[in-house]
Design a protein around this motif. Sequence first.
Motif, PDB file in Angstrom:
ATOM      1  N   LYS A  53      11.948 137.814  45.504  1.00 13.64           N
ATOM      2  CA  LYS A  53      12.061 138.562  46.765  1.00 13.64           C
ATOM      3  C   LYS A  53      10.830 139.455  46.959  1.00 13.64           C
ATOM      4  O   LYS A  53      10.259 139.513  48.047  1.00 13.64           O
ATOM      5  CB  LYS A  53      13.354 139.391  46.722  1.00 13.64           C
ATOM      6  CG  LYS A  53      13.773 140.011  48.032  1.00 13.64           C
ATOM      7  CD  LYS A  53      15.225 140.499  47.953  1.00 13.64           C
ATOM      8  CE  LYS A  53      15.582 141.299  49.182  1.00 13.64           C
ATOM      9  NZ  LYS A  53      15.419 142.750  49.012  1.00 13.64           N
ATOM     10  N   PHE A  54      10.416 140.131  45.897  1.00 11.78           N
ATOM     11  CA  PHE A  54       9.250 141.015  45.953  1.00 11.78           C
ATOM     12  C   PHE A  54       7.985 140.229  46.331  1.00 11.78           C
ATOM     13  O   PHE A  54       7.192 140.669  47.167  1.00 11.78           O
ATOM     14  CB  PHE A  54       9.052 141.723  44.606  1.00 11.78           C
ATOM     15  CG  PHE A  54       7.852 142.623  44.554  1.00 11.78           C
ATOM     16  CD1 PHE A  54       7.909 143.911  45.072  1.00 11.78           C
ATOM     17  CD2 PHE A  54       6.651 142.187  43.994  1.00 11.78           C
ATOM     18  CE1 PHE A  54       6.789 144.748  45.038  1.00 11.78           C
ATOM     19  CE2 PHE A  54       5.530 143.017  43.952  1.00 11.78           C
ATOM     20  CZ  PHE A  54       5.609 144.307  44.477  1.00 11.78           C
ATOM     21  N   ILE A  55       7.794 139.064  45.704  1.00 13.73           N
ATOM     22  CA  ILE A  55       6.611 138.236  45.977  1.00 13.73           C
ATOM     23  C   ILE A  55       6.595 137.810  47.453  1.00 13.73           C
ATOM     24  O   ILE A  55       5.565 137.893  48.125  1.00 13.73           O
ATOM     25  CB  ILE A  55       6.579 136.993  45.043  1.00 13.73           C
ATOM     26  CG1 ILE A  55       6.356 137.432  43.585  1.00 13.73           C
ATOM     27  CG2 ILE A  55       5.493 136.005  45.473  1.00 13.73           C
ATOM     28  CD1 ILE A  55       6.594 136.350  42.540  1.00 13.73           C
ATOM     29  N   GLU A  56       7.766 137.389  47.953  1.00 10.94           N
ATOM     30  CA  GLU A  56       7.854 136.945  49.346  1.00 10.94           C
ATOM     31  C   GLU A  56       7.651 138.111  50.313  1.00 10.94           C
ATOM     32  O   GLU A  56       7.057 137.946  51.379  1.00 10.94           O
ATOM     33  CB  GLU A  56       9.185 136.224  49.589  1.00 10.94           C
ATOM     34  CG  GLU A  56       9.200 134.854  48.930  1.00 10.94           C
ATOM     35  CD  GLU A  56      10.548 134.166  48.950  1.00 10.94           C
ATOM     36  OE1 GLU A  56      11.572 134.836  49.208  1.00 10.94           O
ATOM     37  OE2 GLU A  56      10.581 132.940  48.693  1.00 10.94           O
ATOM     38  N   PHE A 115       3.177 130.391  42.901  1.00  6.55           N
ATOM     39  CA  PHE A 115       4.147 131.286  42.260  1.00  6.55           C
ATOM     40  C   PHE A 115       5.511 130.624  42.119  1.00  6.55           C
ATOM     41  O   PHE A 115       5.986 129.932  43.008  1.00  6.55           O
ATOM     42  CB  PHE A 115       4.296 132.580  43.062  1.00  6.55           C
ATOM     43  CG  PHE A 115       3.024 133.368  43.210  1.00  6.55           C
ATOM     44  CD1 PHE A 115       2.181 133.574  42.124  1.00  6.55           C
ATOM     45  CD2 PHE A 115       2.651 133.903  44.439  1.00  6.55           C
ATOM     46  CE1 PHE A 115       1.008 134.301  42.252  1.00  6.55           C
ATOM     47  CE2 PHE A 115       1.477 134.633  44.583  1.00  6.55           C
ATOM     48  CZ  PHE A 115       0.651 134.829  43.482  1.00  6.55           C
ATOM     49  N   LEU A 116       6.126 130.933  40.982  1.00  5.33           N
ATOM     50  CA  LEU A 116       7.465 130.452  40.646  1.00  5.33           C
ATOM     51  C   LEU A 116       8.221 131.668  40.135  1.00  5.33           C
ATOM     52  O   LEU A 116       7.703 132.400  39.285  1.00  5.33           O
ATOM     53  CB  LEU A 116       7.301 129.397  39.541  1.00  5.33           C
ATOM     54  CG  LEU A 116       8.472 128.627  38.990  1.00  5.33           C
ATOM     55  CD1 LEU A 116       9.124 127.792  40.083  1.00  5.33           C
ATOM     56  CD2 LEU A 116       7.999 127.715  37.865  1.00  5.33           C
ATOM     57  N   SER A 117       9.438 131.926  40.660  1.00  4.75           N
ATOM     58  CA  SER A 117      10.126 133.143  40.227  1.00  4.75           C
ATOM     59  C   SER A 117      11.625 133.086  40.490  1.00  4.75           C
ATOM     60  O   SER A 117      12.144 132.090  40.999  1.00  4.75           O
ATOM     61  CB  SER A 117       9.510 134.355  40.941  1.00  4.75           C
ATOM     62  OG  SER A 117       9.943 135.544  40.315  1.00  4.75           O
ATOM     63  N   GLN A 133       8.094 129.570  44.950  1.00  2.00           N
ATOM     64  CA  GLN A 133       9.142 128.587  44.675  1.00  2.00           C
ATOM     65  C   GLN A 133      10.212 129.214  43.787  1.00  2.00           C
ATOM     66  O   GLN A 133       9.895 129.934  42.835  1.00  2.00           O
ATOM     67  CB  GLN A 133       8.547 127.355  43.989  1.00  2.00           C
ATOM     68  CG  GLN A 133       9.562 126.224  43.828  1.00  2.00           C
ATOM     69  CD  GLN A 133       8.975 124.988  43.165  1.00  2.00           C
ATOM     70  OE1 GLN A 133       7.936 125.041  42.500  1.00  2.00           O
ATOM     71  NE2 GLN A 133       9.645 123.872  43.326  1.00  2.00           N
ATOM     72  N   LYS A 134      11.464 128.939  44.109  1.00  2.00           N
ATOM     73  CA  LYS A 134      12.570 129.449  43.288  1.00  2.00           C
ATOM     74  C   LYS A 134      12.669 128.630  42.005  1.00  2.00           C
ATOM     75  O   LYS A 134      12.593 127.398  42.043  1.00  2.00           O
ATOM     76  CB  LYS A 134      13.906 129.280  44.018  1.00  2.00           C
ATOM     77  CG  LYS A 134      14.150 130.182  45.177  1.00  2.00           C
ATOM     78  CD  LYS A 134      15.555 129.868  45.705  1.00  2.00           C
ATOM     79  CE  LYS A 134      15.839 130.675  46.960  1.00  2.00           C
ATOM     80  NZ  LYS A 134      17.105 130.246  47.566  1.00  2.00           N
ATOM     81  N   VAL A 135      12.888 129.323  40.891  1.00  2.68           N
ATOM     82  CA  VAL A 135      13.112 128.624  39.621  1.00  2.68           C
ATOM     83  C   VAL A 135      14.301 127.668  39.766  1.00  2.68           C
ATOM     84  O   VAL A 135      14.278 126.553  39.245  1.00  2.68           O
ATOM     85  CB  VAL A 135      13.340 129.632  38.463  1.00  2.68           C
ATOM     86  CG1 VAL A 135      13.961 128.955  37.253  1.00  2.68           C
ATOM     87  CG2 VAL A 135      12.019 130.276  38.061  1.00  2.68           C
ATOM     88  N   GLU A 136      15.334 128.092  40.535  1.00  4.28           N
ATOM     89  CA  GLU A 136      16.517 127.240  40.743  1.00  4.28           C
ATOM     90  C   GLU A 136      16.159 125.904  41.384  1.00  4.28           C
ATOM     91  O   GLU A 136      16.824 124.901  41.144  1.00  4.28           O
ATOM     92  CB  GLU A 136      17.554 127.936  41.648  1.00  4.28           C
ATOM     93  CG  GLU A 136      18.152 129.208  41.079  1.00  4.28           C
ATOM     94  CD  GLU A 136      17.417 130.458  41.542  1.00  4.28           C
ATOM     95  OE1 GLU A 136      17.987 131.230  42.339  1.00  4.28           O
ATOM     96  OE2 GLU A 136      16.270 130.656  41.112  1.00  4.28           O
TER      97      GLU A 136
END
Length: 197
Positions: A42-45, A34-36, A52-55
């Motif tokens: 936050k919801f996925i975690e 997952f990438l978001s 993984q953060k898009v940033e």
Amino acid sequence: MAEAKKIKTALISVFHKDGLDELLKKLNAEGVKFLSTGGTQKFIEEQGYPCQKVEDVTTYPSILGGRVKTLHPKVFGGILGRRDNEGDREQMAKYEIPEIDLVIVDLYPFEQTVASGANEADIIEKIDIGGISLIRAGAKNFKDVVIVPSKAEYGVLLDILNKKGAQTDIEDRKMFAARAFGVSSHYDTAIHGWFTK
């Protein structure tokens, strides 16, 4: 199976999170990464899945009050890169662009915001830019990418995952692309209607 493609990485950027948990559970069980961004990440975690953060991919933070999060060559290159094009593959490797095989989007609720009697500034902020761009990019590259353009399609993807695991046929991807352009067309028509009122 005609042109079956495996889903390895999913970019998820949704306004409505309801119904997403079941999809995440199945995708995670199939080994999809997952990438978001922001609230979706936050919801996925919170569901207990690594994300993984898009940033971290773009090396840019979410800027301009959240107006610019996913609009970056590393994100759009990952969606639009043609997997069977040698030049695209070389550039993706050179610029460290990850392949994104699945894009799940649920747009800002523009029509609901208008219907609620919100003021102009609030309505303007509910014009989705990143989400609509992700939808169009994913749909354009349906040869390689699955685009889920609204929460109404979560169940459709879940059915496919339950039947075939984390892979889709070209027919599946083309069906999602058609629905995606339907979503973007409806959305832009609603915005156009508001502006011309």
